[in-house]
Design an enzyme around this catalytic site. Structure first.
Site, PDB file in Angstrom:
ATOM      1  N   LEU A   1       0.857  -1.177   0.000  1.00  0.00           N
ATOM      2  CA  LEU A   1       0.000   0.000   0.000  1.00  0.00           C
ATOM      3  C   LEU A   1       0.897   1.232   0.000  1.00  0.00           C
ATOM      4  O   LEU A   1       1.994   1.214   0.569  1.00  0.00           O
ATOM      5  CB  LEU A   1      -0.893   0.043   1.246  1.00  0.00           C
ATOM      6  CG  LEU A   1      -1.990  -1.018   1.378  1.00  0.00           C
ATOM      7  CD1 LEU A   1      -2.733  -0.818   2.702  1.00  0.00           C
ATOM      8  CD2 LEU A   1      -2.970  -0.960   0.214  1.00  0.00           C
ATOM      9  N   ASP A   2       0.435   2.326  -0.632  1.00  0.00           N
ATOM     10  CA  ASP A   2       1.154   3.592  -0.539  1.00  0.00           C
ATOM     11  C   ASP A   2       1.308   3.981   0.924  1.00  0.00           C
ATOM     12  O   ASP A   2       0.473   3.640   1.771  1.00  0.00           O
ATOM     13  CB  ASP A   2       0.395   4.705  -1.262  1.00  0.00           C
ATOM     14  CG  ASP A   2       0.334   4.498  -2.767  1.00  0.00           C
ATOM     15  OD1 ASP A   2       1.182   3.777  -3.301  1.00  0.00           O
ATOM     16  OD2 ASP A   2      -0.580   5.077  -3.399  1.00  0.00           O
ATOM     17  N   THR A   3       2.360   4.736   1.212  1.00  0.00           N
ATOM     18  CA  THR A   3       2.631   5.144   2.591  1.00  0.00           C
ATOM     19  C   THR A   3       1.431   5.822   3.240  1.00  0.00           C
ATOM     20  O   THR A   3       1.075   5.531   4.390  1.00  0.00           O
ATOM     21  CB  THR A   3       3.848   6.079   2.637  1.00  0.00           C
ATOM     22  OG1 THR A   3       5.008   5.360   2.162  1.00  0.00           O
ATOM     23  CG2 THR A   3       4.118   6.567   4.053  1.00  0.00           C
TER      24      THR A   3
END
Length: 310
Positions: free
Chosen positions: A141-143
């Site tokens: 997942l994106d940060t």
């Protein structure tokens, strides 16, 4: 590096070639071994084997050491780091990542990522996954995206889950908040996505046919349905089984409805929200008959997003 040669022992008689190489070559990366086999860089008795080929006792496996060994430095375990586990079996973990936490380290010695916490709590994940920095992690997942991440606890489980993800068998649902006005109640977004030609931070949804020819994008499909509308905002449930990099963010921006807080794609900043409004809310797979691999896990909408649509 040097050419490696191994003689297949009795214990690996009938084993798949990739598994045999990983077992015989110390430090071999599973992902790089598979890539080397697919590229014809692994030979058995002087010949290449088709995908899924097996080896027999006495076979000679030859390969360049550089082709199979990962150049990644290992992920460092953090046993004291918090980790929210939503599901655990002998084969699979599903954990809840908070917004602001990277999924895995990008630099040698980096701490504070989900991967550090996973390895600290589950040391058996070491050596499983795409690389040494992603122990057991099946997808990222994106940060600034919160929500559910699937990790495998065994090498066999990782390969099975990786194939299921590639074949779009794993259900992945997201909750997001964007502008309500003009957004249909439901729909499907099918703009293919390419690397952005000018900005490495972003991806580029190819809306026009000329862009498809020019940039050779990857297919991407997002189905969505509006759950509720409150004031200027809509809470949307979206499904993207493969979910390539920034897919939902780029797709909704291409519709003219970028995610709230997603300034990279033109989203509006709002008080009290320090990230883009995207949450991985559900992951599910039936395991195709294997109960240890099956899961159906839900994560509630985080407070910073919930207050936008209350």
């Amino acid at each position: 590096m040097a050419k490696l040669e191994f003689t297949v022992p009795d214990t690996l008689n009938g084993a798949r070639l990739d598994k045999a190489v990983v077992a015989l070559a110390p430090g071999a990366s599973r992902a790089r071994v598979k890539k080397a086999i697919e590229g014809g860089d692994v030979r058995v008795n002087g010949r290449t084997l088709a995908k899924g080929g097996v080896v027999a006792t006495g076979d000679i496996i030859a390969i360049d050491e550089a082709a199979v060994k990962s150049g990644d430095s290992p992920c460092l375990p953090e046993p004291e780091a918090p980790l929210v586990v939503r599901h655990a079996s002998a084969a699979v973990l599903v954990v809840d990542k908070p917004a602001g936490q990277p999924t895995a380290p990008l630099r040698e010695g980096e701490m504070g990522t989900l991967a550090n916490a996973l390895l600290g709590h589950y040391p058996d994940l070491d050596g499983i996954g795409y690389s040494a920095r992603e122990p057991g992690i099946v997808h990222r997942l994106d940060t600034e995206t919160s929500g559910l991440v699937v990790a495998a606890r065994t090498a066999d489980a990782f390969e099975t889950l990786r194939e299921a993800l590639k074949d779009e068998k794993i259900e992945k649902e997201y909750l997001l908040v964007c502008k309500s006005e003009g957004l249909p109640d439901e729909g499907t977004i099918e703009y293919p996505i390419a690397n952005h030609p000018k900005d490495k931070r972003r991806v580029y949804p190819c809306i026009h046919p000329r862009d498809v020819i020019r940039y050779e994008p990857r297919a991407a499909s997002t189905r969505y349905q509006v759950e509720t509308r409150v004031g200027p905002w809509a809470l949307v449930r979206a499904e993207a089984k493969r979910a390539i990099r920034h897919q939902l963010r780029a797709h909704f921006a291409a519709l003219g409805h970028p995610l709230v807080g997603d300034t990279l794609y033109g989203g509006e900043e709002v008080s009290g929200l320090a990230r883009h409004a995207l949450h991985a809310a559900r992951v599910a797979w039936d395991g195709e008959g294997n109960k240890e691999l099956a899961f159906d896990v839900v994560s509630e909408l985080p407070e910073d997003m919930a207050k936008l649509v209350r």
